[in-house]
Design a protein around this motif. Structure first.
Motif, PDB file in Angstrom:
ATOM      1  N   HIS B  61       0.834  -1.199   0.000  1.00  0.00           N
ATOM      2  CA  HIS B  61       0.000   0.000   0.000  1.00  0.00           C
ATOM      3  C   HIS B  61       0.865   1.243   0.000  1.00  0.00           C
ATOM      4  O   HIS B  61       1.869   1.299   0.716  1.00  0.00           O
ATOM      5  CB  HIS B  61      -0.938  -0.001   1.203  1.00  0.00           C
ATOM      6  CG  HIS B  61      -1.995  -1.062   1.100  1.00  0.00           C
ATOM      7  ND1 HIS B  61      -1.857  -2.300   1.665  1.00  0.00           N
ATOM      8  CD2 HIS B  61      -3.191  -1.053   0.474  1.00  0.00           C
ATOM      9  CE1 HIS B  61      -2.924  -3.033   1.395  1.00  0.00           C
ATOM     10  NE2 HIS B  61      -3.758  -2.299   0.660  1.00  0.00           N
ATOM     11  N   TYR B  63       0.491   5.440   0.400  1.00  0.00           N
ATOM     12  CA  TYR B  63      -0.445   6.461   0.907  1.00  0.00           C
ATOM     13  C   TYR B  63      -0.002   7.841   0.446  1.00  0.00           C
ATOM     14  O   TYR B  63       1.182   8.157   0.448  1.00  0.00           O
ATOM     15  CB  TYR B  63      -0.480   6.432   2.434  1.00  0.00           C
ATOM     16  CG  TYR B  63      -0.663   5.044   3.010  1.00  0.00           C
ATOM     17  CD1 TYR B  63      -1.898   4.393   2.885  1.00  0.00           C
ATOM     18  CD2 TYR B  63       0.381   4.410   3.659  1.00  0.00           C
ATOM     19  CE1 TYR B  63      -2.061   3.130   3.401  1.00  0.00           C
ATOM     20  CE2 TYR B  63       0.211   3.136   4.172  1.00  0.00           C
ATOM     21  CZ  TYR B  63      -1.010   2.499   4.054  1.00  0.00           C
ATOM     22  OH  TYR B  63      -1.169   1.260   4.562  1.00  0.00           O
ATOM     23  N   THR B  72      -1.964  12.802  -7.480  1.00  0.00           N
ATOM     24  CA  THR B  72      -2.349  11.404  -7.238  1.00  0.00           C
ATOM     25  C   THR B  72      -2.503  10.652  -8.536  1.00  0.00           C
ATOM     26  O   THR B  72      -2.120   9.491  -8.647  1.00  0.00           O
ATOM     27  CB  THR B  72      -3.679  11.337  -6.463  1.00  0.00           C
ATOM     28  OG1 THR B  72      -4.468  12.445  -6.773  1.00  0.00           O
ATOM     29  CG2 THR B  72      -3.435  11.238  -4.984  1.00  0.00           C
ATOM     30  N   ARG B  90      -6.977   2.038  -6.793  1.00  0.00           N
ATOM     31  CA  ARG B  90      -7.107   3.218  -5.919  1.00  0.00           C
ATOM     32  C   ARG B  90      -8.222   2.977  -4.918  1.00  0.00           C
ATOM     33  O   ARG B  90      -9.333   2.612  -5.281  1.00  0.00           O
ATOM     34  CB  ARG B  90      -7.411   4.446  -6.770  1.00  0.00           C
ATOM     35  CG  ARG B  90      -7.509   5.685  -5.921  1.00  0.00           C
ATOM     36  CD  ARG B  90      -7.940   6.855  -6.725  1.00  0.00           C
ATOM     37  NE  ARG B  90      -8.274   7.909  -5.793  1.00  0.00           N
ATOM     38  CZ  ARG B  90      -8.005   9.187  -5.990  1.00  0.00           C
ATOM     39  NH1 ARG B  90      -7.422   9.550  -7.102  1.00  0.00           N
ATOM     40  NH2 ARG B  90      -8.353  10.087  -5.081  1.00  0.00           N
ATOM     41  N   GLN B  93     -10.889   7.422   0.046  1.00  0.00           N
ATOM     42  CA  GLN B  93     -10.920   7.649   1.481  1.00  0.00           C
ATOM     43  C   GLN B  93     -12.169   7.045   2.111  1.00  0.00           C
ATOM     44  O   GLN B  93     -12.133   6.534   3.222  1.00  0.00           O
ATOM     45  CB  GLN B  93     -10.886   9.146   1.793  1.00  0.00           C
ATOM     46  CG  GLN B  93      -9.516   9.761   1.610  1.00  0.00           C
ATOM     47  CD  GLN B  93      -9.460  10.672   0.410  1.00  0.00           C
ATOM     48  OE1 GLN B  93      -9.965  10.329  -0.675  1.00  0.00           O
ATOM     49  NE2 GLN B  93      -8.848  11.829   0.579  1.00  0.00           N
ATOM     50  N   ALA B  96     -11.760   3.337   2.521  1.00  0.00           N
ATOM     51  CA  ALA B  96     -10.787   3.101   3.595  1.00  0.00           C
ATOM     52  C   ALA B  96     -11.428   3.339   4.949  1.00  0.00           C
ATOM     53  O   ALA B  96     -11.227   2.567   5.896  1.00  0.00           O
ATOM     54  CB  ALA B  96      -9.574   4.002   3.414  1.00  0.00           C
ATOM     55  N   LEU B 118      -8.038  10.762   6.337  1.00  0.00           N
ATOM     56  CA  LEU B 118      -7.372   9.618   5.697  1.00  0.00           C
ATOM     57  C   LEU B 118      -6.731  10.030   4.377  1.00  0.00           C
ATOM     58  O   LEU B 118      -7.272  10.868   3.660  1.00  0.00           O
ATOM     59  CB  LEU B 118      -8.388   8.505   5.443  1.00  0.00           C
ATOM     60  CG  LEU B 118      -8.699   7.629   6.642  1.00  0.00           C
ATOM     61  CD1 LEU B 118      -9.772   6.621   6.262  1.00  0.00           C
ATOM     62  CD2 LEU B 118      -7.465   6.906   7.114  1.00  0.00           C
ATOM     63  N   THR B 121      -5.234   5.890  -0.835  1.00  0.00           N
ATOM     64  CA  THR B 121      -4.422   4.684  -0.764  1.00  0.00           C
ATOM     65  C   THR B 121      -4.379   3.998  -2.123  1.00  0.00           C
ATOM     66  O   THR B 121      -5.399   3.889  -2.792  1.00  0.00           O
ATOM     67  CB  THR B 121      -5.006   3.706   0.256  1.00  0.00           C
ATOM     68  OG1 THR B 121      -5.182   4.392   1.482  1.00  0.00           O
ATOM     69  CG2 THR B 121      -4.111   2.504   0.452  1.00  0.00           C
ATOM     70  N   GLU B 123      -3.398   0.387  -3.779  1.00  0.00           N
ATOM     71  CA  GLU B 123      -3.058  -1.011  -3.459  1.00  0.00           C
ATOM     72  C   GLU B 123      -2.375  -1.610  -4.672  1.00  0.00           C
ATOM     73  O   GLU B 123      -2.971  -1.719  -5.752  1.00  0.00           O
ATOM     74  CB  GLU B 123      -4.319  -1.791  -3.128  1.00  0.00           C
ATOM     75  CG  GLU B 123      -4.033  -3.186  -2.651  1.00  0.00           C
ATOM     76  CD  GLU B 123      -5.321  -3.914  -2.278  1.00  0.00           C
ATOM     77  OE1 GLU B 123      -5.697  -3.878  -1.096  1.00  0.00           O
ATOM     78  OE2 GLU B 123      -5.937  -4.498  -3.184  1.00  0.00           O
ATOM     79  N   ALA B 147       4.614  10.729  -1.335  1.00  0.00           N
ATOM     80  CA  ALA B 147       3.750   9.680  -0.808  1.00  0.00           C
ATOM     81  C   ALA B 147       4.561   8.754   0.107  1.00  0.00           C
ATOM     82  O   ALA B 147       5.780   8.852   0.172  1.00  0.00           O
ATOM     83  CB  ALA B 147       3.149   8.873  -1.948  1.00  0.00           C
ATOM     84  N   ASN B 150       4.094   1.512   2.721  1.00  0.00           N
ATOM     85  CA  ASN B 150       3.947   0.765   3.971  1.00  0.00           C
ATOM     86  C   ASN B 150       5.126  -0.194   4.134  1.00  0.00           C
ATOM     87  O   ASN B 150       5.185  -1.256   3.520  1.00  0.00           O
ATOM     88  CB  ASN B 150       2.625  -0.003   3.944  1.00  0.00           C
ATOM     89  CG  ASN B 150       2.326  -0.632   5.286  1.00  0.00           C
ATOM     90  OD1 ASN B 150       3.239  -0.967   6.029  1.00  0.00           O
ATOM     91  ND2 ASN B 150       1.046  -0.791   5.586  1.00  0.00           N
TER      92      ASN B 150
END
Ligand SMILES: Nc1ncnc2c1ncn2[C@@H]1O[C@H](COP(=O)(O)OP(=O)(O)OP(=O)(O)O)[C@@H](O)[C@H]1O
Ligand SMILES: [Mg+2]
Lengths: 260, 289
Positions: B61, B63, B72, B90, B93, B96, B118, B121, B123, B147, B150
């Motif tokens: 992930h 962010y 983005t 994508r 928010q 999420a 938030l 995110t 993935e 950005a 994780n």
């Protein structure tokens, strides 16, 4: 030129004499010897141990096939050393030693093995394996040559019968008397039907009677054509069992009597 | 012809020397070492199966603050252009937040508040997480756009690296144990050799070939090693059965059968090696006649 002829002639005479001695000294077996070469031929043989000790020096000696030779001399004279050289236990330091047509100075390991397989050795401490029975002890030389167990048994039985111990086939050496152990050692030395038997004081710690009987066996084997070379201190045996006597003294030849 | 109770055991050739208490001790020690090696590799097997079971559906992930939508967008494109990234999803928010609220049931969080705080995110699904610079590439790309990646997920994805390092260690430990076992066997055989020095010396005096003298000891070493190997393998079964249920909950299915041949032959080779070491020093020493 003249010198050369003379020396050649003298060499000829020498070898002629030597033959005369052996011819008279020994019976018909000598005639069976086809080749000119004696069974064992030594020339100015010298043995020096790694410790620097010269055990034998200047030894010139021929042993014909079929002879019975006593090696005598004081303790430390070099008798054991000579026997050891004859089966390749030590290599000559210089000079010539030809045993059974093999030059021992530069013989390969496999040649030495061949010699050992054709040589029966009776050790002074008889070197019997005490953890193994009489059968296994006597069978060992044949086992080493690859005989199968089934084939071994009749041969071992026969040999033990010869020394009068066939009923002790499955006994262990420690259950035998000294004389019986010595007879087992003789049996082991003769199982592989060797051309030569080397015996280092086989009568070393036996009483006179037992020593005589051990000698009887060796003499009998000799009559059947085996060459026997035996180191001994028991000079009294020479009277009852005559043979050629080679005397060593401090590593050199001190006497060679064709018949004692 | 031979009495029943007597079994002629002639030395040399293919006849094995007698098996005594030293041999049994060596067998036990070597068996325990081989068992340790076997357990080690069973553990490796379990670990790699376990890692394999969740590594397939691992996602990374990334962010980013959701304010600037053009950034983005281009981040999403850049991430998708990395070769080993198969797809970029994508996660808004809202999604999420919903997901988070499900997760923290009744945390009393205000949905709108959460959505505002938030980040966006992404993935990433990966085709080949073993690829060398993949994670560095993703990290660099993410950094350029401000950005975050994780890192915990990256570490998990890279567990296979760790696993291959651990397997080097396992090989190393096996090798050390093998050498130790070979030395133990060689030491045991040396005791036998010493006890039978007379016999060996005599056989040489009688013109025995070297293989004839040494084969029994080499055979004994080989048998000792192979026997210890089979025994060690049998002793792996209690382990396999004991932890089997627990392993099954982690989708690990231990297979001890694959260790039979390695342990058998490994033991045999180690034993032979020990015997060769022991017999190499049995030189012909000539004592007095
Ligand atoms: N392995 C050896 N290393 C060094 N010297 C040796 C060795 N064996 C024998 N000698 C020496 O060689 C000499 C001859 O020894 P050898 O054993 O041949 O004597 P021997 O005539 O057999 O004596 P004995 O009648 O006491 O058995 C001795 O001085 C002995 O110390
Ligand atoms: Mg002597």
């Amino acid at each position: 030129m003249l010198m050369y002829c003379l020396s050649a002639a003298s060499v000829g005479i020498q070898s002629f004499c030597l033959h005369v001695v052996t011819f008279t000294g020994f019976e018909v077996t000598v005639f069976r010897m086809s080749s000119e070469q004696p069974l064992i031929h030594m020339q100015r043989l010298m043995l020096r141990y790694p410790t620097g000790k010269t055990a034998l020096s200047g030894l010139t000696l021929d042993i014909e096939q079929g002879q019975f030779v006593y090696l005598v001399g004081e303790s430390g004279a070099g008798k054991s050393s000579l026997l050891k050289m004859l089966y390749g236990g030590v290599r000559p330091s210089s000079g010539l030693l030809v045993t059974q047509q093999i030059d021992m100075r530069d013989a390969s390991e496999s040649r030495i093995r061949d010699i050992r397989r054709r040589t029966g050795i009776i050790f002074q401490d008889h070197k019997l394996l005490f953890s193994r029975c009489v059968f296994e002890n006597v069978a060992l030389p044949l086992r080493v040559q690859g005989w199968k167990t089934e084939r071994l048994i009749p041969r071992v039985r026969k040999v033990l019968q010869y020394v009068g111990l066939e009923d002790r086939l499955w006994s262990y050496p420690e259950a035998l008397s000294g004389g019986e152990q010595q007879r087992v050692a003789i049996a082991r030395a003769m199982t592989a039907n060797p051309a030569v038997i080397l015996a280092d004081e086989p009568t070393g710690n036996l009483d006179v009677e037992t020593a005589r009987s051990v000698l009887d066996y060796l003499m009998d084997l000799n009559k059947q054509g085996t060459t026997v070379i035996m180191a001994t201190h028991d000079l009294h045996l020479l009277k009852s069992h005559p043979g050629r006597v080679v005397q060593l003294h401090a590593g050199s030849l001190a006497g060679d009597y064709s018949e004692y | 012809m031979i009495p029943d109770k007597i079994n002629p055991r002639l030395p040399g050739g293919f006849n094995l020397p007698p098996f005594g208490v030293h041999q049994i001790l060596a067998l036990i020690i070597v068996c325990i070492s081989l068992w340790a090696v076997g357990t080690l590799w069973l553990g490796m097997q379990a670990a790699s199966q376990w890692v394999g079971s969740w590594q397939d559906d691992i996602h990374i992930h990334v962010y980013i603050d959701g304010e600037k939508s053009d950034i983005t967008k281009s981040l999403e494109q850049e991430l998708a252009s990395i070769a080993q990234v198969s797809s970029v999803r994508r996660i808004s928010q809202e999604e999420a937040a919903r997901w988070m609220q499900e997760w923290l049931t009744g945390g009393g969080l205000e949905q709108h508040e959460l959505v505002k705080r938030l980040p966006v995110t992404f993935e990433l699904s990966l085709t080949d997480e073993k690829s060398e610079f993949l994670f560095a590439d993703i990290r660099d790309t993410a950094r350029r756009f401000g950005a975050q990646i994780n890192e915990d997920e990256v570490n998990l994805a890279q567990v296979h690296d760790l696993l291959s390092q651990v397997s080097y260690l396992a090989w190393f430990a096996s090798l050390i144990l093998a050498i130790a076992m070979a030395l133990i066997i060689s030491n045991t055989l040396r005791m036998t050799l010493l006890a039978r020095a007379d016999e060996i010396h005599l056989m040489r005096l009688l013109g025995a070939k070297e293989w004839f003298v040494r084969t029994p000891f080499i055979l004994e070493g080989m048998l000792l090693g192979a026997g210890a190997g089979v025994l060690a393998w049998l002793l792996l079964w209690p382990v396999v059965l004991g932890v089997g249920g627990w392993m099954a909950t982690m989708q690990v299915d231990l297979n001890a059968w694959v260790l039979l041949l390695p342990l058998l032959f490994g033991g045999g080779i180690v034993g032979t090696l020990g015997a060769v070491i022991a017999t190499a020093r049995v030189v012909s020493r000539e004592t007095s006649v």
